[in-house]
Write an enzyme that holds these catalytic residues in place. Structure first.
Site, PDB file in Angstrom:
ATOM      1  N   GLY A 218     -14.793 115.607   3.743  1.00 54.53           N
ATOM      2  CA  GLY A 218     -14.712 115.903   5.256  1.00 54.53           C
ATOM      3  C   GLY A 218     -13.668 117.089   5.740  1.00 54.53           C
ATOM      4  O   GLY A 218     -13.636 117.856   4.973  1.00 54.53           O
ATOM      5  N   SER A 219     -12.982 117.074   6.934  1.00 57.38           N
ATOM      6  CA  SER A 219     -12.270 118.251   7.110  1.00 57.38           C
ATOM      7  C   SER A 219     -11.211 118.753   6.334  1.00 57.38           C
ATOM      8  O   SER A 219     -10.773 119.766   6.446  1.00 57.38           O
ATOM      9  CB  SER A 219     -12.037 118.164   8.556  1.00 57.38           C
ATOM     10  OG  SER A 219     -12.960 117.565   9.525  1.00 57.38           O
ATOM     11  N   THR A 220     -10.623 117.660   5.416  1.00 58.50           N
ATOM     12  CA  THR A 220      -9.849 118.245   4.483  1.00 58.50           C
ATOM     13  C   THR A 220     -10.112 119.401   3.810  1.00 58.50           C
ATOM     14  O   THR A 220      -9.401 120.224   3.345  1.00 58.50           O
ATOM     15  CB  THR A 220      -9.039 117.163   3.580  1.00 58.50           C
ATOM     16  OG1 THR A 220     -10.340 116.565   2.789  1.00 58.50           O
ATOM     17  CG2 THR A 220      -8.516 116.049   4.549  1.00 58.50           C
ATOM     18  N   LYS A 222     -11.687 122.061   4.669  1.00 56.78           N
ATOM     19  CA  LYS A 222     -11.604 123.262   5.207  1.00 56.78           C
ATOM     20  C   LYS A 222     -10.718 123.943   4.717  1.00 56.78           C
ATOM     21  O   LYS A 222     -10.740 125.354   4.863  1.00 56.78           O
ATOM     22  CB  LYS A 222     -11.454 123.010   6.696  1.00 56.78           C
ATOM     23  CG  LYS A 222     -12.701 122.256   7.570  1.00 56.78           C
ATOM     24  CD  LYS A 222     -12.654 121.890   8.830  1.00 56.78           C
ATOM     25  CE  LYS A 222     -13.955 121.224   9.288  1.00 56.78           C
ATOM     26  NZ  LYS A 222     -13.750 120.407  10.681  1.00 56.78           N
TER      27      LYS A 222
END
Lengths: 486, 450
Positions: A218-220, A222
């Site tokens: 997920g966004s980790t 990014k």
């Protein structure tokens, strides 16, 4: 008659020669095979005839052999904090073992070549061979804090913390867990029965999720995309502005990538810091497409992905995914699609940034000492990869601090300590509630600990942008506090 | 000119007792962490018993081979230690005290035989009596009801009250005496060639009688007593003796043919005989291993024991020979292999080989055909028995139950084997004794004096 007597003598000689050859064949040639036969219960008794070494964490014994009154099973294994350390110690069952009990078995049972000298001394002094003690890198305070906080969430999940400068694993928790004592008894029927139960449990208590399971990050993730974007052009920095539309049309498809909850991201043109703070999807999707598959994949590899790691237990391989079209790349760049990472890999990403861009090889065994307490072997921290330049690492650190101070991860704030972090909410393909993620390190100026937290389906009841932050960040905070505050 | 070598014999005897005491202490140290309490009593007991044997031998058979008694003492003593070791592992049935008592009685029989039987050649006069005694002893268990004669499928016992003996152990001695006497009388006839066929002189058909009779006897033992071991032992020994007596290879070939035929017939008729063969070929298969009765569990446990022992062995008291069924009797060789290893077994086999060699040497040196046949037959019997049981336990040949001479727990076998040794010692004494001076020499001397 003497001539025939002599011939009979030769026949007798031949009979004894045959017997001797056969005994040699049995005891020298076939011995190994006969010893290894599963039906030979001697192996079973042998396992319990040796005083295995202790497993120690921060001066605390977490596994030891205690003497019994039984002649056949002289020593049995005991785990003082059984469930808390289950995935570190592993179990020692009649026919198998796991985790440290398995990977350090030869040292624990004293059969390792490193202990040859010790064994020879024992042989002469007539002392029974004792196994070596294994000191693990686990910090009991961090382990306990992680275990308690994750358990409070009531969900499945994992926490793994490492020391950025060395790679030493400070905490390794995976829930649900099991009681290794139940799998280490000598009653085969009971042990195997319990093992079957645990193995069939759909919650997989035997699985060490911290290193044995991959999840969409997920966004980790990014952070990795950001790292690649900054590395690509050193003139870019936290204040560089990028496009951040409400929807990013994906090429060659009729769908578009929205931000979380379909929200707008600032004014549509934001700084990199803001994009990370708010965890906007569109700018990162765009960055990924702009960089291309090769640069993205390479950057992930630079953080350790694709390197076979044993800590010493085998770590499941993380994978950025195969090269597909631009649309898939945009999804992978925000940690979705075929992108799958172990919690350890995510912790290594945080640790690499914390350590000025250098990822250290993670390890669990700190020191081996013999029964007398003399050191036999000590861990020697090793660089694994150079992920980013020191400059990029500094920029990333600044932005991740901002995420905790102003962004989605305010729940990870620790009073008096500058914490850096990144939240994540990973959607799972089959429509289940998304996983809550958090990666972090602290203190930001001199990192002592980096960690990754995942709570499976942990973002269930939260509708806001801060989902990963809501469930996973407080767990991280508990661990950071346990390590950093005296 | 042979020497008496009495001092050397006494020193070797003392050495044998010392080795046994050392092994005995070793077991105690390994199992309980201290020298066993009864160590001195056992040591003095064994030493005393052997001293008696030595004194009787020195008095009544002074010229006997000096190696025989020390060899037997060492083998017997090691057997005692293994049984003591298995008893300390709480193995049901193992009893060292019993075995040492039987060893004592065995030596009494040894001494009695030497004292009573001053010249073994008188046995030649008892040829047919010995044959009859042998047959009766062999037949008794078969004729008795199963409740009095059967233990674990083998009908080879006489059980009265709490007491049991295996008459077959004594029968084999009587039969060797009979074979020797009979063959000395008939060897000329049996050596007569009938027809020549492809370099082999075949005997006349009517002379096949004795061989066929022994063959039949062996088959009867097999059928009615289910005792493959004794059956094979008797037949093999007879063939060896007829070969020694007649110097005709054809007898060996006929014997082999009859053996193969008999084994084939037995295999067809009795499933347990055929199974022994199948198990021999593939003892590890789970089909045999998991079978409750008559499977390969026991031999596999024995093989695991050999494997566990490896080259140096686990050390006395430090293995798990109690896991091998009957490791104090039929499988004592496997128990020894586990704890003393290949090294120990090679030494043990060497002891047996030396003992057999001393017997055969006696036979070579003997001056009359009966002595030659008797001592040669006894020595071969010993070698053949070791080959059958050790070969069986190590899966060199199909397993047939037999006692490991002097080692396995069991009174009858010990008594019988000590008598066998007494007979060997007796013949050896006669063979090595310097012949009386010839009368012609005296005559010459007299001429000079005149």
């Amino acid at each position: 008659m003497n001539s025939t007597l002599k011939r009979v003598s030769v026949a007798c000689l031949a009979m004894f020669a045959l017997l001797m050859i056969n005994v040699n064949f049995l005891q020298a040639v076939r011995a190994e095979e006969l010893r290894a036969d599963a039906r030979n219960v001697r192996n079973f008794y042998e396992r319990y005839s040796i005083e295995r070494g202790r497993i120690i964490a921060g001066g605390k014994v977490i596994a030891q052999s205690v003497e019994t009154d039984s002649k056949r099973f002289r020593f049995i294994r005991q785990y003082p904090d059984a469930k808390l350390y289950a995935h570190v110690t592993g179990f020692f069952s009649p026919e198998s073992a796991s985790a440290i009990e398995a990977s350090e078995n030869k040292l624990l049972d004293g059969s390792s070549a490193d202990l040859l000298l010790r064994r020879s001394i024992d042989l002469f002094t007539g002392e029974p061979t004792k196994g070596a003690n294994v000191e693990v890198t686990i910090n009991p305070k961090a382990q306990k804090a992680a275990y308690d906080a994750l358990r409070q969430s009531g969900k499945r999940g994992a926490v793994i913390a490492i020391e950025p400068k060395t790679g030493a694993i400070l905490a390794m928790v995976s829930l649900p867990t099991y009681d290794p004592t139940e799998l280490s008894g000598t009653d085969k029927g009971k042990v195997f029965g319990r093992y079957d139960e645990l193995a069939k449990d759909k919650d997989q208590p035997l699985l060490n999720r911290a290193i044995g399971q991959t999840y969409p990050p997920g966004s980790t993730f990014k952070v990795v995309t950001m790292a690649a974007y900054l590395e690509d052009d050193s003139s870019r920095g936290p204040d560089t502005t990028v496009d951040a539309p409400q929807n990013l049309p994906l090429p060659n498809t009729n769908i578009s990538l929205p931000n979380y909850g379909g929200a707008a991201c600032g004014s549509g043109s934001v700084t990199l810091t803001y994009a990370l703070e708010r965890s906007c999807n569109t700018p990162f999707g765009k960055m990924g497409m702009e960089l291309g598959y090769d640069k993205m994949n390479e950057q992930t590899e630079k953080f350790g992905m694709g390197t076979q790691i044993g800590v010493p237990m085998r770590v499941e391989q993380s994978d950025f995914g195969k090269e597909e079209d631009k649309a898939a790349l945009a999804m992978a760049s925000i940690g979705q699609r075929s992108n799958r990472m172990t919690p350890l890999q995510m912790a290594m990403i945080a640790a690499g940034i914390a350590n000025g861009g250098t990822v250290m090889k993670p390890y669990l065994v700190n020191k081996i000492t013999d029964a007398k307490g003399d050191t036999i072997d000590e861990a020697d921290p090793d660089e694994l990869t150079d992920a980013v330049s020191e400059e990029t690492a500094g920029k990333l650190r600044q932005m991740m601090v901002s995420v905790v101070q102003n962004g989605t991860a305010n729940l990870a704030q620790v009073p008096g300590v500058q914490v850096a972090g990144k939240t994540g909410t990973a959607e799972t393909a089959d429509g289940k509630p998304p996983h809550a993620w958090f990666i972090s390190f602290a203190p930001a100026d001199d990192p002592k600990i980096a960690l990754a937290v995942i709570v499976e389906s942990g973002a269930a009841n939260v509708g806001a942008e801060a989902t990963g932050g809501h469930t996973a960040a407080p767990i991280a905070k508990a661990v950071l506090e346990a390590v950093l505050t005296k | 000119m042979p020497a008496k070598r009495r001092v050397a014999q006494l020193v070797m005897l003392a050495l044998a007792v010392l080795i046994v005491m050392g092994a005995y202490a070793n077991v105690g140290l390994a199992v309980d962490g201290r020298v066993p309490a009864g160590m001195l009593a056992y040591g003095l007991g064994l030493g005393g018993i052997m001293l008696v044997a030595y004194l009787v031998l020195a008095k009544f058979a002074p010229w006997a081979d000096p190696l025989i008694l020390p060899l037997v003492t060492l083998i017997n003593g090691l057997g005692l230690v293994m049984i003591y070791r298995l008893e300390s592992a709480k193995m049901p049935g193992a009893s060292a005290a019993n075995q040492i008592m039987w060893t004592g009685l065995g030596v009494v029989m040894f001494a009695a035989t030497l004292v009573v039987l001053r010249d073994h050649r008188m046995l030649q006069r008892l040829t047919y009596t010995a044959g009859a005694i042998g047959l009766v002893l062999l037949a008794i268990p078969a004729l008795l009801p199963g409740s009095l004669s059967e233990v674990q499928g083998a009908k080879i016992w006489i059980r009265i009250g709490g007491f049991s003996i295996q008459p077959g152990e004594f029968a084999k001695l009587a039969l060797v005496v009979f074979f020797a006497g009979y063959l000395v009388a008939k060897r000329d006839v049996l050596a007569l060639a009938g027809r020549r066929l492809l370099f082999i002189d075949l005997p006349r058909a009517r002379d096949l009688g004795p061989v066929l009779a022994t063959w039949g006897l062996s088959l009867l033992v097999l059928v009615f007593e289910k005792d493959l071991g004794t059956s094979l032992l008797l037949f093999g020994t007879f063939i060896a003796m007829i070969y020694i007596a007649t110097q005709r290879t054809s007898w060996v070939l006929i014997g082999l043919l009859l053996f193969v035929g008999g084994a084939y017939l037995a295999g067809l008729a009795f499933s347990h005989v055929g199974d022994r063969f199948e198990i021999w070929l593939n003892p590890g298969s789970s089909e045999f291993y998991d079978r409750e009765i008559g499977g390969s569990y026991q031999i596999m446990q024995g093989l695991f024991g050999f494997g566990a022992g490896g080259i140096l062995g686990t050390g006395l008291g430090q293995g798990h020979p109690e896991l091998i069924p009957l490791s104090f009797s039929d499988f004592i060789f496997a128990a020894t292999g586990e704890e003393l290893g290949l090294t120990g077994l090679m030494a043990l086999l060497m002891l047996y080989a030396l003992l057999v060699e001393r017997g055969l040497r006696t036979s070579l040196a003997a001056r009359d055909p009966f002595s030659k046949l008797l001592s040669g037959g006894l020595a071969f019997l010993l070698a053949w028995q070791v080959f059958i049981i050790v070969g069986g336990v190590t899966n060199l040949i199909p397993l047939t139950g037999l006692v490991t001479p002097f080692m396995s727990q069991g009174g009858s076998a010990l008594l019988a084997n000590w008598i066998l040794i007494a007979l060997l010692v007796r013949t050896s004494d006669a063979a090595r004794r310097p012949p009386p001076q010839a009368i012609q020499n005296e005559g010459l001397t007299q001429v000079f004096q005149r």
